[in-house]
Enzyme design. Sequence first.
Site, PDB file in Angstrom:
ATOM      1  CG  ASN A 170      -7.510  -2.396  -6.141  1.00  9.62           C
ATOM      2  OD1 ASN A 170      -6.584  -3.162  -5.928  1.00  9.62           O
ATOM      3  ND2 ASN A 170      -7.873  -1.470  -5.241  1.00  9.62           N
ATOM      4  CG  ASP A 212      -2.074   0.901   1.132  1.00  8.73           C
ATOM      5  OD1 ASP A 212      -2.279   1.482   0.041  1.00  8.73           O
ATOM      6  OD2 ASP A 212      -2.798   1.062   2.126  1.00  8.73           O
TER       7      ASP A 212
HETATM    8  C1  FPP Z   1      -2.077   0.120  -3.293  1.00 11.14           C
HETATM    9  O1  FPP Z   1      -1.566   1.432  -3.227  1.00 11.14           O
HETATM   10  C2  FPP Z   1      -1.490  -0.559  -4.435  1.00 11.14           C
HETATM   11  C3  FPP Z   1      -2.196  -1.073  -5.490  1.00 11.14           C
HETATM   12  C4  FPP Z   1      -3.660  -1.051  -5.579  1.00 11.14           C
HETATM   13  C5  FPP Z   1      -1.500  -1.674  -6.631  1.00 11.14           C
HETATM   14  C6  FPP Z   1      -0.296  -2.467  -6.267  1.00 11.14           C
HETATM   15  C7  FPP Z   1       0.508  -2.668  -7.480  1.00 11.14           C
HETATM   16  C8  FPP Z   1       1.859  -2.684  -7.528  1.00 11.14           C
HETATM   17  C9  FPP Z   1       2.749  -2.609  -6.372  1.00 11.14           C
HETATM   18  C10 FPP Z   1       2.589  -2.771  -8.781  1.00 11.14           C
HETATM   19  C11 FPP Z   1       2.023  -3.703  -9.724  1.00 11.14           C
HETATM   20  C12 FPP Z   1       2.524  -5.037  -9.532  1.00 11.14           C
HETATM   21  C13 FPP Z   1       2.410  -5.906 -10.503  1.00 11.14           C
HETATM   22  C14 FPP Z   1       2.873  -7.288 -10.317  1.00 11.14           C
HETATM   23  C15 FPP Z   1       1.850  -5.478 -11.772  1.00 11.14           C
HETATM   24  P1  FPP Z   1      -2.561   2.638  -3.413  1.00 11.14           P
HETATM   25  O2  FPP Z   1      -2.662   2.966  -4.846  1.00 11.14           O
HETATM   26  O3  FPP Z   1      -3.886   2.304  -2.767  1.00 11.14           O
HETATM   27  O4  FPP Z   1      -1.822   3.773  -2.637  1.00 11.14           O
HETATM   28  P2  FPP Z   1      -2.505   4.937  -1.773  1.00 11.14           P
HETATM   29  O5  FPP Z   1      -3.222   4.288  -0.646  1.00 11.14           O
HETATM   30  O6  FPP Z   1      -1.333   5.744  -1.336  1.00 11.14           O
HETATM   31  O7  FPP Z   1      -3.416   5.671  -2.709  1.00 11.14           O
END
Ligand code: FPP
Length: 238
Positions: free
Chosen positions: A71, A23
């Site tokens: 998501n 996250d």
């Molecule tokens: C959560 O951070 C992260 C995600 C929903 C996506 C996770 C994806 C990756 C780490 C990279 C992709 C990996 C592959 C294998 C393709 P957030 O976006 O919710 O962050 P925030 O809470 O700060 O908004």
Amino acid sequence: MFFNKKKNAIVNNDLKHIAFIMDGNGRWAKSRGLPRKAGHKQGAKALENIGKICSEYGINTVTVYAFSTENWSRPKNEVDAIIDLLRSYIKDAKKRKEVRYKFIGDKSVLPKDLIVEINELEEITKNFDNVLNIAFNYGGRAEIVYACNELIKEGKTVITEEDISSHIYTSHSKDPDLIVRTAGEYRLSNFLLWQCAYSEFYFTDVYWPNFDRKELEKAIESFNNRKRRYGGLIKGEE
Ligand code: FPP
């Protein structure tokens, strides 16, 4: 327990499976004035780095939450960016071929070409011992429902815990010993609901793209100080 002199980290032999809720990509990007997709790109780099370090430390299974069933509600351009990122991640992974990749979640709704790529990657890496489970279009409740429906299809009328464990998406892996969530949130967000029954938890404020060797070592150290009783008592503490 063994002491890894080279890397100056103490790795407990009981730590064989770590799961990460990656996250904070969005906040990492925002804090730099970058678009959210730049955060996910950096997050994918952090994943590659942490995966390598885990295998160096003898942690043979890593599970990561890359995209949840919830998501899809994000803006289309962000969803598209994560899917594109997955495409290029798979392309690189096919070249690297250093770990067994398993995708956990409902693949069926993903673009057809991506499903082909995923299946190929799983096939060509199936003989590696170390496993990287990538949870994509994954939901913990959906997974339990999936397992139950598979058991119904098999004609079961009474089911056991072992039946569910052997029909969930991670049936090839032991349950996680440690679940790490970055970026200061203290919840599971529908991740590994069945598997986490006796997992230890580690939370850190660090954003996932900044989660590096030093941060991983802090999580490992914290794990090493836990007393895992599994509902029982530890010998000598009765
Ligand atoms: C959560 O951070 C992260 C995600 C929903 C996506 C996770 C994806 C990756 C780490 C990279 C992709 C990996 C592959 C294998 C393709 P957030 O976006 O919710 O962050 P925030 O809470 O700060 O908004």
